[in-house]
Design a protein around this motif. Structure first.
Motif, PDB file in Angstrom:
ATOM      1  N   ASN A   1      40.444 -12.015  14.171  1.00 34.80           N
ATOM      2  CA  ASN A   1      41.495 -11.981  13.153  1.00 34.80           C
ATOM      3  C   ASN A   1      41.251 -10.956  12.045  1.00 34.80           C
ATOM      4  OD1 ASN A   1      42.959 -14.089  14.466  1.00 34.80           O
ATOM      5  ND2 ASN A   1      41.452 -15.536  13.654  1.00 34.80           N
ATOM      6  N   VAL A   2      40.881  -9.771  12.471  1.00 36.59           N
ATOM      7  CA  VAL A   2      40.700  -8.658  11.525  1.00 36.59           C
ATOM      8  C   VAL A   2      42.048  -7.939  11.397  1.00 36.59           C
ATOM      9  CG1 VAL A   2      39.563  -6.421  11.182  1.00 36.59           C
ATOM     10  CG2 VAL A   2      38.266  -8.366  12.093  1.00 36.59           C
ATOM     11  N   ASP A   3      42.516  -7.738  10.181  1.00 34.88           N
ATOM     12  CA  ASP A   3      43.781  -7.015   9.983  1.00 34.88           C
ATOM     13  C   ASP A   3      43.557  -5.506  10.061  1.00 34.88           C
ATOM     14  OD1 ASP A   3      45.642  -9.197   9.397  1.00 34.88           O
ATOM     15  OD2 ASP A   3      44.346  -9.533   7.652  1.00 34.88           O
ATOM     16  N   THR A   4      42.586  -5.044   9.296  1.00 32.50           N
ATOM     17  CA  THR A   4      42.328  -3.601   9.231  1.00 32.50           C
ATOM     18  C   THR A   4      40.869  -3.323   9.521  1.00 32.50           C
ATOM     19  OG1 THR A   4      43.984  -3.395   7.482  1.00 32.50           O
ATOM     20  CG2 THR A   4      42.457  -1.565   7.741  1.00 32.50           C
ATOM     21  N   VAL A   5      40.639  -2.346  10.389  1.00 35.11           N
ATOM     22  CA  VAL A   5      39.254  -1.952  10.622  1.00 35.11           C
ATOM     23  C   VAL A   5      39.043  -0.541  10.093  1.00 35.11           C
ATOM     24  CG1 VAL A   5      39.728  -1.199  13.009  1.00 35.11           C
ATOM     25  CG2 VAL A   5      37.391  -1.740  12.314  1.00 35.11           C
ATOM     26  N   PHE A   6      38.043  -0.419   9.245  1.00 31.29           N
ATOM     27  CA  PHE A   6      37.684   0.887   8.706  1.00 31.29           C
ATOM     28  C   PHE A   6      36.722   1.568   9.681  1.00 31.29           C
ATOM     29  CE2 PHE A   6      38.260  -1.042   4.225  1.00 31.29           C
ATOM     30  CZ  PHE A   6      39.587  -0.623   4.172  1.00 31.29           C
ATOM     31  N   ILE A   7      37.160   2.689  10.202  1.00 33.39           N
ATOM     32  CA  ILE A   7      36.289   3.471  11.089  1.00 33.39           C
ATOM     33  C   ILE A   7      35.579   4.494  10.204  1.00 33.39           C
ATOM     34  CG2 ILE A   7      36.229   5.052  13.039  1.00 33.39           C
ATOM     35  CD1 ILE A   7      38.837   3.741  14.027  1.00 33.39           C
ATOM     36  N   VAL A   8      34.299   4.274   9.975  1.00 35.81           N
ATOM     37  CA  VAL A   8      33.585   5.087   8.991  1.00 35.81           C
ATOM     38  C   VAL A   8      32.824   6.231   9.660  1.00 35.81           C
ATOM     39  CG1 VAL A   8      32.030   5.023   7.011  1.00 35.81           C
ATOM     40  CG2 VAL A   8      33.297   2.963   7.640  1.00 35.81           C
ATOM     41  N   ASN A   9      33.068   7.436   9.173  1.00 32.91           N
ATOM     42  CA  ASN A   9      32.370   8.629   9.662  1.00 32.91           C
ATOM     43  C   ASN A   9      31.878   9.399   8.451  1.00 32.91           C
ATOM     44  OD1 ASN A   9      33.345   8.898  12.693  1.00 32.91           O
ATOM     45  ND2 ASN A   9      35.021   8.155  11.417  1.00 32.91           N
ATOM     46  N   SER A  10      30.666   9.893   8.544  1.00 30.20           N
ATOM     47  CA  SER A  10      30.125  10.611   7.401  1.00 30.20           C
ATOM     48  C   SER A  10      30.549  12.073   7.429  1.00 30.20           C
ATOM     49  CB  SER A  10      28.600  10.496   7.434  1.00 30.20           C
ATOM     50  OG  SER A  10      28.059  11.409   6.532  1.00 30.20           O
ATOM     51  N   LEU A  11      31.013  12.561   6.284  1.00 28.89           N
ATOM     52  CA  LEU A  11      31.468  13.953   6.201  1.00 28.89           C
ATOM     53  C   LEU A  11      30.320  14.952   6.257  1.00 28.89           C
ATOM     54  CD1 LEU A  11      34.342  13.687   3.614  1.00 28.89           C
ATOM     55  CD2 LEU A  11      34.495  14.857   5.804  1.00 28.89           C
TER      56      LEU A  11
ATOM     57  N   VAL B   1      30.566  17.463   0.631  1.00 37.59           N
ATOM     58  CA  VAL B   1      31.165  18.595   1.347  1.00 37.59           C
ATOM     59  C   VAL B   1      32.085  19.417   0.461  1.00 37.59           C
ATOM     60  CG1 VAL B   1      31.088  17.727   3.699  1.00 37.59           C
ATOM     61  CG2 VAL B   1      33.001  17.097   2.210  1.00 37.59           C
ATOM     62  N   ALA B   2      32.209  20.675   0.821  1.00 37.72           N
ATOM     63  CA  ALA B   2      33.058  21.582   0.062  1.00 37.72           C
ATOM     64  C   ALA B   2      34.448  21.709   0.695  1.00 37.72           C
ATOM     65  CB  ALA B   2      32.393  22.943  -0.027  1.00 37.72           C
ATOM     66  N   ASP B   3      34.499  21.778   2.021  1.00 40.33           N
ATOM     67  CA  ASP B   3      35.770  22.045   2.701  1.00 40.33           C
ATOM     68  C   ASP B   3      36.478  20.764   3.128  1.00 40.33           C
ATOM     69  OD1 ASP B   3      33.729  21.467   4.395  1.00 40.33           O
ATOM     70  OD2 ASP B   3      34.399  22.811   5.985  1.00 40.33           O
ATOM     71  N   LEU B   4      36.709  19.907   2.162  1.00 37.01           N
ATOM     72  CA  LEU B   4      37.285  18.600   2.429  1.00 37.01           C
ATOM     73  C   LEU B   4      38.620  18.681   3.166  1.00 37.01           C
ATOM     74  CD1 LEU B   4      36.420  15.776   1.866  1.00 37.01           C
ATOM     75  CD2 LEU B   4      37.701  15.810  -0.263  1.00 37.01           C
ATOM     76  N   LYS B   5      39.493  19.544   2.696  1.00 38.36           N
ATOM     77  CA  LYS B   5      40.837  19.648   3.244  1.00 38.36           C
ATOM     78  C   LYS B   5      40.794  19.985   4.742  1.00 38.36           C
ATOM     79  CE  LYS B   5      45.446  20.543   2.921  1.00 38.36           C
ATOM     80  NZ  LYS B   5      45.710  20.491   4.364  1.00 38.36           N
ATOM     81  N   ALA B   6      39.952  20.946   5.084  1.00 35.86           N
ATOM     82  CA  ALA B   6      39.837  21.362   6.492  1.00 35.86           C
ATOM     83  C   ALA B   6      39.398  20.194   7.359  1.00 35.86           C
ATOM     84  CB  ALA B   6      38.853  22.514   6.613  1.00 35.86           C
ATOM     85  N   LYS B   7      38.434  19.427   6.874  1.00 40.99           N
ATOM     86  CA  LYS B   7      37.921  18.292   7.648  1.00 40.99           C
ATOM     87  C   LYS B   7      38.985  17.212   7.804  1.00 40.99           C
ATOM     88  CE  LYS B   7      33.320  19.437   7.381  1.00 40.99           C
ATOM     89  NZ  LYS B   7      32.024  19.155   7.901  1.00 40.99           N
ATOM     90  N   LEU B   8      39.709  16.972   6.722  1.00 39.75           N
ATOM     91  CA  LEU B   8      40.779  15.970   6.787  1.00 39.75           C
ATOM     92  C   LEU B   8      41.809  16.369   7.834  1.00 39.75           C
ATOM     93  CD1 LEU B   8      41.393  15.056   3.032  1.00 39.75           C
ATOM     94  CD2 LEU B   8      40.842  13.459   4.864  1.00 39.75           C
ATOM     95  N   ASP B   9      42.184  17.660   7.828  1.00 43.86           N
ATOM     96  CA  ASP B   9      43.172  18.136   8.794  1.00 43.86           C
ATOM     97  C   ASP B   9      42.671  17.995  10.218  1.00 43.86           C
ATOM     98  OD1 ASP B   9      44.825  18.727   6.756  1.00 43.86           O
ATOM     99  OD2 ASP B   9      44.484  20.898   6.768  1.00 43.86           O
ATOM    100  N   GLU B  10      41.420  18.331  10.387  1.00 45.01           N
ATOM    101  CA  GLU B  10      40.819  18.276  11.702  1.00 45.01           C
ATOM    102  C   GLU B  10      40.899  16.851  12.261  1.00 45.01           C
ATOM    103  OE1 GLU B  10      36.469  19.433  13.523  1.00 45.01           O
ATOM    104  OE2 GLU B  10      36.830  19.704  11.390  1.00 45.01           O
TER     105      GLU B  10
END
Ligand code: GDP
Ligand code: ZN
Length: 357
Positions: free
Chosen positions: A112-122, A155-164
């Motif tokens: 009965n988990v509603d949301t699961v956070f999939i955690v990855n280190s930047l 990290v410096a290139d946050l936007k690029a990683k988010l897009d990826e």
């Protein structure tokens, strides 16, 4: 102690309980699993419960036994904080671990988990394939995934990683978070609403405990610890399998949940389904799909009770999913390669065509 809406009860659940269980039983939610007993949250406090003999007897596999997060029907005794679990209410979602053995057993590690956070280190190499596998796992569980990219302060290139990452996770929220600098926390709050149940998955060292500590309100102490650590250190978490967070959400953090591992490669699959592969070697046709071909050794194994049909079904399903991922990644790789080729001489182009299929 807790009011029930606060620990995730819904109107549907309540009416299901009232319609299907005898009067006198009480509704509770399993917070902790001991070896032979369970800590269960009831409306008036935490009870130590055992299972009714019938439940144990009727259980075909371990998935028929209560797990952390389960809603259960409990018989209590006047004046005692002990009870007996008489039934498990239908699960809205479940995470399980498959213990391989002669017979594979499904062991539920969180229900009965509603949301699961999939955690990855930047600050690690972002492995998109790994994220995709975690997504499959989340979808399969029946809970909604949210991808957390942790340690955003590094990290410096946050936007690029988010897009990826967004490119492989259509429709799934992707949130960059730093518990150290308080980045992204507000965005996470949306999933931490009162009565919502959350859980975390991700490789070791990506910052799950830090997030848990942050959610449970130890952020000051935590930030200090992170400052002092060299990004490798471990800090202690006060461990409880199901906790009520200060904001009202419920967090499930079981050891089993932390041990949920991914099949990291095709090889991994072959390993965990080695028995099926072995039978498949005996099929009459090399490209047997184990559906209804004559001379299918997989089916004769099922017929003879040597293989569990469900397992063969999940094997096929997983193969299909992996093939899908492979195709998708291939397409992306092809597109990238094409771009690359534009700048390369004919000779090099010739070589790389033969390098990869
Ligand atoms: P877990 O194994 O997934 O539970 O990961 P931990 O929570 O134990 O974190 C692993 C390491 O990463 C620890 O040394 C933490 O101090 C560090 N860490 C966690 N979150 C952050 C963050 O937001 N920023 C930075 N710089 N380090 C972090
Ligand atoms: Zn076959």
């Amino acid at each position: 102690m807790k009011n029930f809406e606060n620990i995730g009860m819904t109107a549907e659940l309540n009416s299901f309980f009232n319609d299907n269980y005898p009067k006198g039983l009480k509704l509770g939610r399993v917070a902790l699993e001991h070896k032979h007993s369970y800590r269960v949250w009831l409306e008036d406090g935490e009870y130590l419960c055992t299972l009714t003999g019938k439940l144990t007897f009727d259980a075909i596999g371990r998935e028929d036994l209560p797990a952390v997060g389960d809603w259960v029907a409990v018989q209590t005794f006047p004046g005692e904080m002990r009870g007996i679990i008489k039934g498990i209410l239908p699960r809205k979602s479940k995470f399980s671990r498959k213990a391989a053995g002669q017979v594979t057993e499904e062991q539920i590690v969180a229900a009965n988990v509603d949301t699961v956070f999939i955690v990855n280190s930047l600050n690690d190499d972002l492995n998109l394939r790994r994220i995709e596998r975690y997504l499959l796992l989340a979808w399969e569980s029946g809970s909604n995934p949210v991808i957390i990219l942790s340690k955003a302060d590094l990290v410096a290139d946050l936007k690029a990683k988010l897009d990826e990452v967004s490119s492989v996770a259509l429709g799934v929220p992707v949130i960059a978070v730093s518990v150290l600098e308080g980045i992204g926390i507000e965005e996470l709050q949306a999933y931490l609403a009162p009565g919502k149940t959350i859980a975390l998955i991700g490789s070791s060292g990506v910052g799950k405990s830090s997030l848990v500590n942050y959610f449970t309100g130890f952020e000051k102490q935590l930030v200090q610890e992170i400052r002092e650590s060299d990004d490798k250190g471990k800090h202690t978490t006060t461990h409880r399998e199901m906790v009520l967070l200060p904001g009202g959400a419920i967090l499930i953090d079981t050891p089993g949940m932390r041990e949920i591992q991914l099949w990291s490669s095709e090889e991994g699959i072959i390993e965990s389904f080695a028995d099926i592969e072995q039978y498949a070697d005996g099929c009459k046709f090399r490209d047997c799909s184990h559906k209804n071909e004559p001379g299918c050794a997989v089916w004769s194994a099922i017929d003879n009770g040597l293989l569990d049909e469900n397992r063969v079904v999940s094997y096929k399903k997983l193969q299909k999913e992996l093939a899908y991922i492979d195709r998708k990644l291939d397409k992306k790789a092809q597109a990238e390669e094409k771009k690359h080729w534009k700048n390369i001489s004919k000779e090099v182009r010739h070589n790389s065509t033969h390098k990869r299929k």
